[in-house]
Design a protein around this motif. Structure first.
Motif, PDB file in Angstrom:
ATOM      1  N   TYR A 127       0.811  -1.209   0.000  1.00  0.00           N
ATOM      2  CA  TYR A 127       0.000   0.000   0.000  1.00  0.00           C
ATOM      3  C   TYR A 127       0.851   1.269   0.000  1.00  0.00           C
ATOM      4  O   TYR A 127       0.320   2.370   0.134  1.00  0.00           O
ATOM      5  N   TYR A 128       2.175   1.110  -0.164  1.00  0.00           N
ATOM      6  CA  TYR A 128       3.041   2.290  -0.168  1.00  0.00           C
ATOM      7  C   TYR A 128       2.971   2.969  -1.531  1.00  0.00           C
ATOM      8  O   TYR A 128       3.085   2.327  -2.582  1.00  0.00           O
ATOM      9  N   ASN A 129       2.756   4.276  -1.511  1.00  0.00           N
ATOM     10  CA  ASN A 129       2.661   5.065  -2.736  1.00  0.00           C
ATOM     11  C   ASN A 129       3.919   5.917  -2.865  1.00  0.00           C
ATOM     12  O   ASN A 129       4.138   6.842  -2.085  1.00  0.00           O
ATOM     13  N   ASN A 130       4.743   5.592  -3.872  1.00  0.00           N
ATOM     14  CA  ASN A 130       6.002   6.316  -4.050  1.00  0.00           C
ATOM     15  C   ASN A 130       5.786   7.772  -4.449  1.00  0.00           C
ATOM     16  O   ASN A 130       6.620   8.628  -4.166  1.00  0.00           O
ATOM     17  N   THR A 131       4.673   8.039  -5.110  1.00  0.00           N
ATOM     18  CA  THR A 131       4.412   9.403  -5.559  1.00  0.00           C
ATOM     19  C   THR A 131       4.112  10.325  -4.383  1.00  0.00           C
ATOM     20  O   THR A 131       4.672  11.416  -4.260  1.00  0.00           O
ATOM     21  N   THR A 132       3.212   9.863  -3.507  1.00  0.00           N
ATOM     22  CA  THR A 132       2.842  10.683  -2.351  1.00  0.00           C
ATOM     23  C   THR A 132       3.740  10.423  -1.149  1.00  0.00           C
ATOM     24  O   THR A 132       3.664  11.137  -0.153  1.00  0.00           O
ATOM     25  N   GLN A 133       4.600   9.388  -1.253  1.00  0.00           N
ATOM     26  CA  GLN A 133       5.494   9.000  -0.158  1.00  0.00           C
ATOM     27  C   GLN A 133       4.716   8.774   1.134  1.00  0.00           C
ATOM     28  O   GLN A 133       4.847   9.510   2.109  1.00  0.00           O
ATOM     29  N   GLY A 134       3.934   7.722   1.095  1.00  0.00           N
ATOM     30  CA  GLY A 134       3.159   7.361   2.272  1.00  0.00           C
ATOM     31  C   GLY A 134       2.332   6.124   2.015  1.00  0.00           C
ATOM     32  O   GLY A 134       2.293   5.587   0.898  1.00  0.00           O
ATOM     33  N   LEU A 135       1.681   5.648   3.061  1.00  0.00           N
ATOM     34  CA  LEU A 135       0.804   4.497   2.961  1.00  0.00           C
ATOM     35  C   LEU A 135      -0.612   4.972   2.664  1.00  0.00           C
ATOM     36  O   LEU A 135      -1.143   5.843   3.364  1.00  0.00           O
ATOM     37  N   VAL A 136      -1.218   4.387   1.645  1.00  0.00           N
ATOM     38  CA  VAL A 136      -2.566   4.787   1.255  1.00  0.00           C
ATOM     39  C   VAL A 136      -3.451   3.547   1.268  1.00  0.00           C
ATOM     40  O   VAL A 136      -3.275   2.621   0.469  1.00  0.00           O
ATOM     41  N   TYR A 137      -4.398   3.521   2.197  1.00  0.00           N
ATOM     42  CA  TYR A 137      -5.353   2.415   2.310  1.00  0.00           C
ATOM     43  C   TYR A 137      -6.728   2.952   1.919  1.00  0.00           C
ATOM     44  O   TYR A 137      -7.247   3.879   2.555  1.00  0.00           O
ATOM     45  N   THR A 138      -7.323   2.362   0.891  1.00  0.00           N
ATOM     46  CA  THR A 138      -8.626   2.799   0.414  1.00  0.00           C
ATOM     47  C   THR A 138      -9.635   1.664   0.555  1.00  0.00           C
ATOM     48  O   THR A 138      -9.489   0.617  -0.095  1.00  0.00           O
ATOM     49  N   SER A 139     -10.610   1.843   1.449  1.00  0.00           N
ATOM     50  CA  SER A 139     -11.644   0.833   1.729  1.00  0.00           C
ATOM     51  C   SER A 139     -11.005  -0.530   2.027  1.00  0.00           C
ATOM     52  O   SER A 139     -11.323  -1.543   1.396  1.00  0.00           O
ATOM     53  N   ILE A 140     -10.117  -0.544   2.987  1.00  0.00           N
ATOM     54  CA  ILE A 140      -9.417  -1.749   3.414  1.00  0.00           C
ATOM     55  C   ILE A 140      -9.882  -2.112   4.817  1.00  0.00           C
ATOM     56  O   ILE A 140     -10.105  -1.231   5.659  1.00  0.00           O
ATOM     57  N   ASP A 141     -10.038  -3.411   5.084  1.00  0.00           N
ATOM     58  CA  ASP A 141     -10.437  -3.847   6.425  1.00  0.00           C
ATOM     59  C   ASP A 141      -9.427  -3.347   7.458  1.00  0.00           C
ATOM     60  O   ASP A 141      -8.216  -3.426   7.248  1.00  0.00           O
ATOM     61  N   ALA A 142      -9.940  -2.842   8.578  1.00  0.00           N
ATOM     62  CA  ALA A 142      -9.075  -2.289   9.621  1.00  0.00           C
ATOM     63  C   ALA A 142      -8.080  -3.329  10.137  1.00  0.00           C
ATOM     64  O   ALA A 142      -6.943  -2.999  10.486  1.00  0.00           O
ATOM     65  N   GLY A 143      -8.492  -4.608  10.185  1.00  0.00           N
ATOM     66  CA  GLY A 143      -7.596  -5.669  10.619  1.00  0.00           C
ATOM     67  C   GLY A 143      -6.450  -5.872   9.655  1.00  0.00           C
ATOM     68  O   GLY A 143      -5.314  -6.181  10.063  1.00  0.00           O
ATOM     69  N   THR A 144      -6.702  -5.695   8.362  1.00  0.00           N
ATOM     70  CA  THR A 144      -5.648  -5.802   7.352  1.00  0.00           C
ATOM     71  C   THR A 144      -4.651  -4.662   7.489  1.00  0.00           C
ATOM     72  O   THR A 144      -3.431  -4.854   7.335  1.00  0.00           O
ATOM     73  N   ILE A 145      -5.146  -3.466   7.764  1.00  0.00           N
ATOM     74  CA  ILE A 145      -4.257  -2.317   7.963  1.00  0.00           C
ATOM     75  C   ILE A 145      -3.368  -2.562   9.172  1.00  0.00           C
ATOM     76  O   ILE A 145      -2.151  -2.310   9.135  1.00  0.00           O
ATOM     77  N   LEU A 146      -3.953  -3.043  10.264  1.00  0.00           N
ATOM     78  CA  LEU A 146      -3.168  -3.356  11.462  1.00  0.00           C
ATOM     79  C   LEU A 146      -2.071  -4.363  11.131  1.00  0.00           C
ATOM     80  O   LEU A 146      -0.907  -4.173  11.512  1.00  0.00           O
ATOM     81  N   TYR A 147      -2.428  -5.419  10.449  1.00  0.00           N
ATOM     82  CA  TYR A 147      -1.462  -6.460  10.074  1.00  0.00           C
ATOM     83  C   TYR A 147      -0.341  -5.871   9.216  1.00  0.00           C
ATOM     84  O   TYR A 147       0.846  -6.168   9.435  1.00  0.00           O
ATOM     85  N   ASP A 148      -0.689  -5.029   8.268  1.00  0.00           N
ATOM     86  CA  ASP A 148       0.300  -4.440   7.368  1.00  0.00           C
ATOM     87  C   ASP A 148       1.257  -3.520   8.124  1.00  0.00           C
ATOM     88  O   ASP A 148       2.472  -3.522   7.888  1.00  0.00           O
ATOM     89  N   LEU A 149       0.723  -2.725   9.060  1.00  0.00           N
ATOM     90  CA  LEU A 149       1.562  -1.806   9.829  1.00  0.00           C
ATOM     91  C   LEU A 149       2.533  -2.554  10.735  1.00  0.00           C
ATOM     92  O   LEU A 149       3.728  -2.233  10.794  1.00  0.00           O
TER      93      LEU A 149
END
Length: 289
Positions: A127-149
């Protein structure tokens, strides 16, 4: 009568490879106090009386270096003679009293480590966006975001000098059923812990770093995730990892032996007055409660 005993075990925080924490030392702490906090950071306090102790053999000073070593509390009883890890965290400070020959240690649960880690250069994330230099999660399950972080927090990035980040923390992949959108820019330097805290409050789930023994008697760390709104095995693992089929909420210190309960009646009332902008008795509004 049940016999209880505790052992205090030391490991490294940083794990060069693998996910287990080999035990480096066992130290004879006294005057120990510790607590656990769900979705928060519990603490540990303990003292080592250095006089008369084989400090050279125990390597006491090297095994209590703040922010390099972790401490775990093992509990044994007649019911659990093999022992279970009931607390684990990072040694934060130590104080030496030369007159009394006492070394005092304070530690915080592993969630404290997550407070110190910032969301920056998590470039291994899908989910890392090189253009904006950050993590961008769009309509992703909160548990998936936690796991990714949690997963990418422990991946080194030599380009940005992000090194020695692996603490061997595995993470449950849990579906909260709540799809959210989040963006974490590198320049914000948001802490991983605060990101998880915000997610948990918005999607109504709990999280906790749980230490336990693996099959080889090494200590392993797992981020357990669950929710009171979902009566499943993940919830039970958070509150009671020893008995995942149980639905109990309280895990530590176990069966209640005694307690103190205060009822404060000084703030109670059965009648109240409200004052308005009128004059004299017209200012008063009476109401039964």
């Amino acid at each position: 009568m049940t016999q209880n005993s505790y052992r205090y075990l030391i490991t490294d925080i940083y794990m060069p490879s693998g996910t287990s924490n080999p035990i480096k030392a066992e130290l004879p702490f006294t005057d120990v106090l510790f607590n656990q906090t769900l979705n928060g950071v519990g603490s540990f306090q303990g003292k080592l009386l250095l006089s008369g102790m084989p400090n050279k053999d125990l390597d006491t000073l090297n095994q209590t270096i703040p922010m390099q070593k972790a401490i775990f509390v093992e509990h044994r009883s007649d019911a659990s003679p093999t022992g279970a890890i009931v607390w684990g965290g990072v040694i934060c400070t130590r104080d030496y009293d030369s007159e009394n020959q006492i070394l005092s240690i304070t530690a915080q649960e592993y969630e404290y480590y997550l407070q110190r880690r910032r969301i920056n250069s998590f470039t291994n994330s899908a989910y890392y966006n090189n253009t904006t230099q950050g993590l961008v999660y769009t309509s992703i399950d909160a548990g998936t975001i936690l796991y990714d972080l949690v997963t990418n927090m422990q991946v080194d990035n030599s380009t940005t000098h992000k090194t020695n980040t692996n603490i061997g923390l595995a993470c449950d992949l849990y579906s909260t059923g709540s799809a959210v959108s989040r963006t974490y820019f590198d320049f914000e330097l948001k802490s991983v812990y605060q990101a998880l805290k915000d997610l948990s409050q918005g999607s109504f789930f709990d999280f906790k770093v749980m230490p336990q023994y693996d099959a080889y008697n090494n200590i392993v760390l797992t981020m357990k995730v669950g929710s009171p709104a979902h009566a499943g095995s993940a919830l039970n693992k958070v509150y009671n990892p020893a008995t995942p089929s149980s639905a109990t909420v309280f895990q530590f210190p176990g069966n209640l032996i005694s307690y103190k309960y205060t009822e404060d009646g000084t703030t109670a009332s059965n009648y109240c007055w409200g004052l308005g902008y009128g004059k004299n008795y017209n200012k008063i509004y009476n109401s039964s409660k």
